[in-house]
Motif scaffolding. Sequence first.
Motif, PDB file in Angstrom:
ATOM      1  N   SER A 263      23.884  -9.287  36.738  1.00 15.13           N
ATOM      2  CA  SER A 263      23.974  -9.303  37.910  1.00 15.13           C
ATOM      3  C   SER A 263      24.278 -10.273  38.774  1.00 15.13           C
ATOM      4  CB  SER A 263      23.631  -7.699  38.819  1.00 15.13           C
ATOM      5  OG  SER A 263      23.394  -6.754  38.391  1.00 15.13           O
ATOM      6  N   ILE A 284      22.380  -8.691  44.375  1.00 10.93           N
ATOM      7  CA  ILE A 284      22.754  -8.344  45.633  1.00 10.93           C
ATOM      8  C   ILE A 284      24.341  -8.382  45.065  1.00 10.93           C
ATOM      9  CG2 ILE A 284      21.803  -9.949  47.392  1.00 10.93           C
ATOM     10  CD1 ILE A 284      23.207 -12.132  46.576  1.00 10.93           C
ATOM     11  N   ASP A 285      24.915  -7.771  43.890  1.00  8.65           N
ATOM     12  CA  ASP A 285      26.233  -7.610  43.721  1.00  8.65           C
ATOM     13  C   ASP A 285      25.650  -7.934  42.091  1.00  8.65           C
ATOM     14  OD1 ASP A 285      28.946  -7.237  41.556  1.00  8.65           O
ATOM     15  OD2 ASP A 285      29.000  -8.264  43.910  1.00  8.65           O
ATOM     16  N   THR A 286      25.930  -6.108  41.728  1.00  5.45           N
ATOM     17  CA  THR A 286      26.134  -5.454  40.238  1.00  5.45           C
ATOM     18  C   THR A 286      26.769  -5.717  39.035  1.00  5.45           C
ATOM     19  OG1 THR A 286      27.062  -2.867  40.623  1.00  5.45           O
ATOM     20  CG2 THR A 286      24.232  -3.194  41.731  1.00  5.45           C
ATOM     21  N   ARG A 287      27.311  -5.889  39.395  1.00  8.20           N
ATOM     22  CA  ARG A 287      28.298  -6.067  38.348  1.00  8.20           C
ATOM     23  C   ARG A 287      28.046  -7.549  37.412  1.00  8.20           C
ATOM     24  NH1 ARG A 287      34.256  -6.977  42.006  1.00  8.20           N
ATOM     25  NH2 ARG A 287      32.365  -8.168  42.957  1.00  8.20           N
ATOM     26  N   ALA A 290      29.110 -12.742  36.168  1.00 10.23           N
ATOM     27  CA  ALA A 290      29.700 -14.022  37.243  1.00 10.23           C
ATOM     28  C   ALA A 290      29.448 -15.549  36.585  1.00 10.23           C
ATOM     29  CB  ALA A 290      28.262 -13.539  38.295  1.00 10.23           C
ATOM     30  N   ILE A 310      34.095 -13.594  39.558  1.00  4.82           N
ATOM     31  CA  ILE A 310      33.632 -13.361  38.470  1.00  4.82           C
ATOM     32  C   ILE A 310      34.667 -12.991  37.245  1.00  4.82           C
ATOM     33  CG2 ILE A 310      32.318 -10.217  38.362  1.00  4.82           C
ATOM     34  CD1 ILE A 310      31.902 -11.077  41.175  1.00  4.82           C
ATOM     35  N   TYR A 314      36.452  -7.442  35.444  1.00  3.44           N
ATOM     36  CA  TYR A 314      36.842  -7.620  37.574  1.00  3.44           C
ATOM     37  C   TYR A 314      37.977  -8.799  37.524  1.00  3.44           C
ATOM     38  CZ  TYR A 314      33.051  -4.886  36.658  1.00  3.44           C
ATOM     39  OH  TYR A 314      32.193  -3.922  36.388  1.00  3.44           O
ATOM     40  N   GLU A 318      35.422 -13.675  44.940  1.00  3.13           N
ATOM     41  CA  GLU A 318      35.074 -13.433  46.356  1.00  3.13           C
ATOM     42  C   GLU A 318      33.890 -14.375  46.857  1.00  3.13           C
ATOM     43  OE1 GLU A 318      33.350  -9.161  45.398  1.00  3.13           O
ATOM     44  OE2 GLU A 318      35.045  -8.313  44.430  1.00  3.13           O
ATOM     45  N   LYS A 320      30.826 -14.385  49.447  1.00  2.11           N
ATOM     46  CA  LYS A 320      30.444 -13.361  49.824  1.00  2.11           C
ATOM     47  C   LYS A 320      29.573 -14.505  50.749  1.00  2.11           C
ATOM     48  CE  LYS A 320      30.284 -10.943  45.980  1.00  2.11           C
ATOM     49  NZ  LYS A 320      30.442  -9.491  46.150  1.00  2.11           N
ATOM     50  N   SER A 330      31.121  -9.000  51.069  1.00  2.00           N
ATOM     51  CA  SER A 330      32.511  -9.233  50.425  1.00  2.00           C
ATOM     52  C   SER A 330      33.815  -9.595  51.158  1.00  2.00           C
ATOM     53  CB  SER A 330      32.802  -8.560  48.937  1.00  2.00           C
ATOM     54  OG  SER A 330      31.001  -8.752  48.415  1.00  2.00           O
TER      55      SER A 330
END
Length: 513
Positions: A263, A284-287, A290, A310, A314, A318, A320, A330
């Motif tokens: 994340s 703040i971003d679960t993906r 990064a 990322i 993905y 992006e 932020k 985003s």
Amino acid sequence: MKNTAFRLHAILLAFAFMAGCSDGRDEQSLQSANSAPSDIGSIIRFCADCHELPNPASFEKSRWHEEVEQGIRIYNRSGRSDLVIPDLEATVAFFRDQAPDDVVIEPPDRKDDTRFIAKTLVWPGAQRPTSISSILAIDKKGSSPCFLLTDMSNGALSQVTAIKDGINVDELGDVAHPAHIEPCDLNQDGETDYIVADLATLSPQDEKQGSIWWFVGQAGQPLKRHALKLGLSRVADVRPIDYDNDGDLDLIAGDFGLHFVGSIYLGSNGGLVDGIPKFEWKVIDTRPGAISLPTVDFDRDGRTDFVALIAQQYETVELKLNRGGGEFESKVIYAAGDPSFGTSSMELVDFDGDDDLDVLYTNGDTFDDTLAKPHHGMKWLENEGVFPFTVHDIAGMPGCYRAVSGDIDKDGDLDVAAVSYLSKEEVAKFTPNTFDAVAWFEQQADGSFLRHTMVKNVCQAATCMLLDWDRDGDLDLLVPPSITDRNAKLELTVYVNQTSGSEPSNALSGVLK
């Protein structure tokens, strides 16, 4: 970060995830594929549920059976049960029918470079660099070039300073497998300390061994290492950011992870406890995926934003935007649209000189599948005030891992230098001299780029930097090695620019990395 190292950044293909060993559930799903739906709609719904539909042209026909099998295994290991797995052979046929018989990579149109001369910098001491994952310039105005290096293989953190006919190296410490180092002053004592992102493992895996370290010391004293956060999966980047404008430094951290862990975290500085800053962490971003998180006040509203690169499935850049209260909005700057695109690096820079930030972007990561691909290369993403940004292709470059910008020929516009990272085995599969290892790209009056090749075939660099090494007023190119042989005895190489200059330059590549 399958990484850099880096094989650092483990970019997750849609169907080429690092699947590992299959379990009983995997085998049952594959064996029962004949009873599964085989229509195109069912195939697309399954294959494009959590990412863009994979591009059939990413692999040759013979590869797609393996890719689809791995995709099904990964889905089964995810714990999800909401999708209907389509028929295996029908899915393979769907991609194979649109795939090329062979992935063809032709040698590029190129000129052999005549501007740079290679200079070997002998590394003092026994612990020489082997797998340099990141390089960061230290701005010391009027002094010799100075920069920080992280070595993915031996774990060393080094500060390197140019001296006459060589370099001086100060060892700052070490961690398991550092991906990035950043100078800062977390305890606000006026002395420079460092935060370090530690992947913890060279190979991508799910174990939570990644860490964020703080190296702190007093003038004349060795640095001491303190853990700021343990138990992450694979930390690829960490940056200081005063997101709440309260005068102390918070942290933003990219946990690259793998598959289902990882994340982007925001660490709010709660002050010192026994001399060590304590942070309250928030996702703040679960993906996962990064790679890089440079900070900048992008919209000039007085609050610090950041840009997230990322990878994994993905494959996106992006912005932020800091909206206050620890909330970030985003905005998609660029989305590749292919989960096997191979995102590898970015640089924030005003590429066209119009007083806003653009993005220099590369894709060429091959650690998931080891395969060089014809769509690898570099682009600049033009900020025209709307999202996504406008995409401009610079050049193709299989295995492209890092690109940096600067006015190499001193004609007033920005050129690009780049390095590639490919295995010797992959290079050997193609016609000799197919691959550029180090090259620079001269911007022309019409916005196109002329390729100048400096090194072919030996694609063993994960990062590079433009800087005025010899203080003669033009930009030279520093290329540290990145290989996996821990016993390799290597030196740094700087390519010295022969463009005439009048005054020493403080110019460095790019703006933010």
